[in-house]
Design a protein around this motif. Sequence first.
Motif, PDB file in Angstrom:
ATOM      1  N   ARG A  40       0.851  -1.185   0.000  1.00 26.58           N
ATOM      2  CA  ARG A  40       0.000   0.000   0.000  1.00 26.58           C
ATOM      3  C   ARG A  40       0.886   1.235   0.000  1.00 26.58           C
ATOM      4  N   GLU A  42       1.723   4.507   1.281  1.00 24.45           N
ATOM      5  CA  GLU A  42       1.397   5.271   2.483  1.00 24.45           C
ATOM      6  C   GLU A  42       1.612   6.762   2.271  1.00 24.45           C
ATOM      7  N   GLY A  64       3.255   6.135  14.151  1.00 25.31           N
ATOM      8  CA  GLY A  64       3.146   6.815  12.868  1.00 25.31           C
ATOM      9  C   GLY A  64       4.405   7.537  12.424  1.00 25.31           C
ATOM     10  N   THR A  83       4.248   8.903   8.299  1.00 22.69           N
ATOM     11  CA  THR A  83       4.043   7.929   7.231  1.00 22.69           C
ATOM     12  C   THR A  83       3.386   8.515   5.984  1.00 22.69           C
ATOM     13  N   SER A  84       2.985   9.775   6.027  1.00 22.04           N
ATOM     14  CA  SER A  84       2.551  10.432   4.795  1.00 22.04           C
ATOM     15  C   SER A  84       3.738  10.985   4.014  1.00 22.04           C
ATOM     16  N   SER A 289       7.351  -2.480  10.712  1.00 28.30           N
ATOM     17  CA  SER A 289       6.463  -1.663  11.537  1.00 28.30           C
ATOM     18  C   SER A 289       6.624  -2.089  12.989  1.00 28.30           C
ATOM     19  N   TYR A 296       7.938  -1.148   6.078  1.00 32.75           N
ATOM     20  CA  TYR A 296       7.967   0.098   5.328  1.00 32.75           C
ATOM     21  C   TYR A 296       9.180   0.068   4.403  1.00 32.75           C
ATOM     22  N   TYR A 307       6.134   2.916   1.010  1.00 33.69           N
ATOM     23  CA  TYR A 307       5.183   1.811   0.973  1.00 33.69           C
ATOM     24  C   TYR A 307       5.054   1.136   2.322  1.00 33.69           C
ATOM     25  N   ARG A 308       3.872   0.567   2.545  1.00 35.40           N
ATOM     26  CA  ARG A 308       3.656  -0.368   3.644  1.00 35.40           C
ATOM     27  C   ARG A 308       3.374  -1.722   3.000  1.00 35.40           C
TER      28      ARG A 308
END
Length: 315
Positions: A40, A42, A64, A83-84, A289, A296, A307-308
């Motif tokens: 995903r 992130e 986070g 994480t953004s 994580s 990550y 990415y996660r």
Amino acid sequence: MLRSNHPVIRSAGRAMATGLLILAAACTQPVEEERLPEPRLEGVLLDMQLSEVSGLAASRQHEGIVWLHDDGDNPARLFAVNTSGRRVATFGIDGVTKTDWEDIAAFELEGRHYLLLADTGDNGGLRRTLQLHVIEEPGSLTNARLTPAWSLAFRWPDGARDCEAVAVDAERGEILLVSKKREPPELFTLPLRPGSQRLLTARPAGLLAGVPNPTPGPDGGQPSGRSRYDAQVTAASVSPDRLTLAVMTYRHLLLYSREPGANWTSAVESQPATSELPWLPQAEALGWSADGSALYATGEFIPAPLYRIPAQPAD
């Protein structure tokens, strides 16, 4: 690390904008080797101070937050990034000489949260000694200066080698190091808390099995262009439950499982679960994580995706 003036990656900047436009598609395209659920996206790193990221570790203290650092030719510093992809704080590291930082590991020891900074890069194979610095994870995410809690100096047992992958198993009191350019990659260990300040010698601990070969060239010939480097190891991280060693190459993610009580030699000599990485400008940084459910991953150059990647094998 491939330097930005390397002929293989001179065109990387031109490719980044196109790459980001196809991120969504890249995350959903099937790959033959994939054994994990889809990654995903992130966030995206856009801050130019993060343009040479070479190490990543998820904070064990701040939800986070991931810790990032860059490699040589930059100040000795550590970035707290959400994480953004937004940089939250920058920490200068006092009392160290930075040559080529290439990985970072998060671990807990005696109830305290630590980060290990690995000054182990050696593109030219010239360094006689290398350094590892352990700092206590700061409790506040505000710009500040930090000092290592302890440092280690070490050498390889049989001559110089490049190393960009370093992990910590605090319960076993071990630092794990994986060579980059040797085939197959080599695993070495060092004590996490040596009893003296003498120069240590890394101990050979096995060869990594199951690292995919570089993609063949046209008509099945020798790999060409950037694919020649596909099998080089650029990051490593031990899961919070200490049962899985994640290893990143420029193209693949490998998960080596360890039975409780077994050593890491037996783990890396067994076949790993392997998946192809999602698109990255240059895969350099990987970390579990804090809850151990995912990894990550990001790379060098700006912009770069964060990415996660779920860590449980797909059914």
